[in-house]
Design an enzyme around this catalytic site. Structure first.
Site, short mmCIF file in Angstrom:
data_model
loop_
_atom_site.label_atom_id
_atom_site.label_comp_id
_atom_site.label_asym_id
_atom_site.label_seq_id
_atom_site.Cartn_x
_atom_site.Cartn_y
_atom_site.Cartn_z
N HIS A 87 -0.81 -0.01 -10.04
CA HIS A 87 -1.49 -0.91 -9.09
C HIS A 87 -2.04 -2.14 -9.82
CE1 HIS A 87 -3.67 -0.94 -4.96
NE2 HIS A 87 -3.38 -2.17 -5.35
N GLU A 112 -4.15 7.45 -5.30
CA GLU A 112 -4.27 6.75 -6.58
C GLU A 112 -5.49 7.24 -7.34
OE1 GLU A 112 -4.06 2.53 -5.95
OE2 GLU A 112 -2.06 2.64 -5.06
N ARG A 147 0.86 -1.19 0.00
CA ARG A 147 0.00 0.00 0.00
C ARG A 147 0.89 1.23 0.00
NH1 ARG A 147 -3.41 -2.77 -1.54
NH2 ARG A 147 -5.51 -3.14 -0.74
#
Length: 320
Positions: free
Chosen positions: A286, A267, A238
Site C-alpha cells: 500500500h 491490511e 482498495r
C-alpha cells in the site's frame, strides 16, 4: 485555551510544530504500529480534533465516546474507515486529502503495471538466487505494454492521470465510470465502455474506483472469466473491490496471466495468504502515495483542514 487534538500516528515534526502553534496535542508515537483501539477510545473522549489514517476504524461505537469532537481529518483520499452517517448525526465534520496524491499514485500504478507485465520482481529474484546461467530465447518473457489496450475502471483524478501516462505508450484506452467524461474522452482519446466490454478487450485492467457498497467485490469469478488469459489485473484502489479468493483461483488456473496489487482486503496481508505463493503476482505494501513530497503534502493538508474547522472556518475538503 487551545483546542485539544489527537493524532493517531507519528507524523513529520514540521507538521506537528504547525499544529502545536494552535492546538494542544496528544499523539500516538509509534510510526509503524496503529494506535490500539482502547487507547483511541480513551483519547477521543475529550478531543475536539482527530487527525487519523485509514488504519483507524472510526465507527459509531467509537464516536459515541467522543463528547467534544468537531472534526475528523483523514490523511487519505478514501474514507471508508469512517462512519460518515454517524459523524453527520453528531455534527462532526469529516475531511480528506484529495488532489495532492494524484500524480504520485498514478506513477506508482503505471510502475506496478510495467513491473508485472515484464516480470521485474520475478526476474530480480531469479538473478539473486543464482539461477541465471545463460541467455535463452523465451527466458522470463512478459507482456508488451506499448500499444496494448488499457482498461481503467473509475475515471476520477487518478484514473485520468493514469490515462495521460498510457498515452505516452500509445495504448488504446477504454474506461468505465458511473458517468461519462466527455471532456476527458476528447482530451485524452479515451473511449467509454461497459464493464463487460472493457474486461473482454483489455490487456491491462486497472482498478481506480473508490470503495463503496456498490464496488465491494466488483471483480470476482465472473468478471475475471471475461478477461483474456494474457490479461493483467492491477489494483491500487482498495482491496475489497477484488475478491481475493476468486483472484487466486483465476491466477492459479491461468484464467488471467498476472496481477499487480498494492491494496488488500485485510491490511497488512497475512504472510500465509495464498496470493503470496504465486510467482505471477507482484505485491507491494500500500505505497501508492508513498513519496516524501506527497506524504508531507497530505499531512499538511490534513492538519490545515483540522485547524480550519477548529477555528470555525471552512475546511478545504469536506466529505459526505
Amino acid at each position: 485555551m487551545k483546542p485539544k487534538v489527537y493524532i493517531t500516528r507519528k507524523i513529520p515534526d514540521e507538521i506537528v510544530t504547525k499544529i502545536e502553534m494552535e492546538c494542544e496535542i496528544r499523539m500516538w508515537n509509534e510510526p509503524e504500529i496503529p494506535v490500539p483501539r482502547e487507547v483511541l477510545e480513551k483519547e477521543i473522549a475529550d478531543a475536539e480534533g482527530l487527525f487519523c489514517l485509514i488504519t483507524e476504524t472510526i465507527d459509531r461505537e467509537l464516536l459515541e465516546k467522543a463528547r467534544r469532537l468537531k472534526v475528523i481529518s483523514n490523511m487519505a483520499v478514501g474514507y471508508n474507515n469512517i462512519d460518515i452517517k454517524a459523524a453527520k448525526e453528531k455534527k462532526i465534520i469529516v475531511t480528506n486529502t484529495p488532489g495532492v496524491l494524484t500524480e504520485t499514485t498514478a506513477d506508482l500504478t503505471f510502475a506496478l503495471l510495467m513491473a508485472t507485465a515484464r516480470r521485474l520482481v520475478e526476474s530480480s529474484d531469479y538473478l539473486r538466487r543464482g539461477d541465471w546461467k545463460t541467455w535463452s530465447p523465451m527466458q522470463l518473457t512478459g507482456q508488451d505494454v506499448y500499444g496494448a489496450t488499457l482498461g481503467i475502471i473509475g475515471m476520477g483524478r487518478i484514473g485520468t492521470a493514469l490515462a495521460r501516462r498510457a498515452n505516452g505508450f500509445d495504448m488504446k484506452i477504454l474506461y468505465h465510470n458511473r458517468s461519462r467524461k466527455y471532456q476527458i474522452e476528447n482530451e485524452l482519446n479515451v473511449k467509454f465502455a461497459e464493464l463487460e466490454t472493457l474486461l473482454k478487450e483489455s490487456d491491462f485492467v486497472c482498478i481506480m474506483t473508490p470503495y463503496s457498497n456498490e464496488t465491494k467485490g466488483l471483480i470476482s469469478t465472473r468478471e475475471l472469466s471475461l478477461m483474456k488469459n494474457t490479461a493483467i489485473l492491477i489494483n491500487t484502489a482498495r482491496g475489497g473491490i477484488v475478491n481475493e479468493d476468486d483472484l487466486y483461483l483465476a491466477l492459479k488456473k491461468g484464467t488471467i496471466w498476472a496481477a499487480g496489487l498494492d491494496v488488500y482486503e485485510e491490511e497488512p496481508i497475512s504472510q500465509d495468504h495464498p496470493l503470496l505463493t504465486l510467482p505471477n503476482v507482484v505485491t507491494i505494501p500500500h505505497i501508492g502515495s508513498a513519496s516524501v513530497k506527497t506524504r508531507l503534502k497530505m499531512a499538511e493538508l490534513a492538519a490545515e483542514n483540522m485547524m480550519l474547522v477548529l477555528k470555525n472556518e471552512q475546511p478545504k475538503n469536506v466529505v459526505g
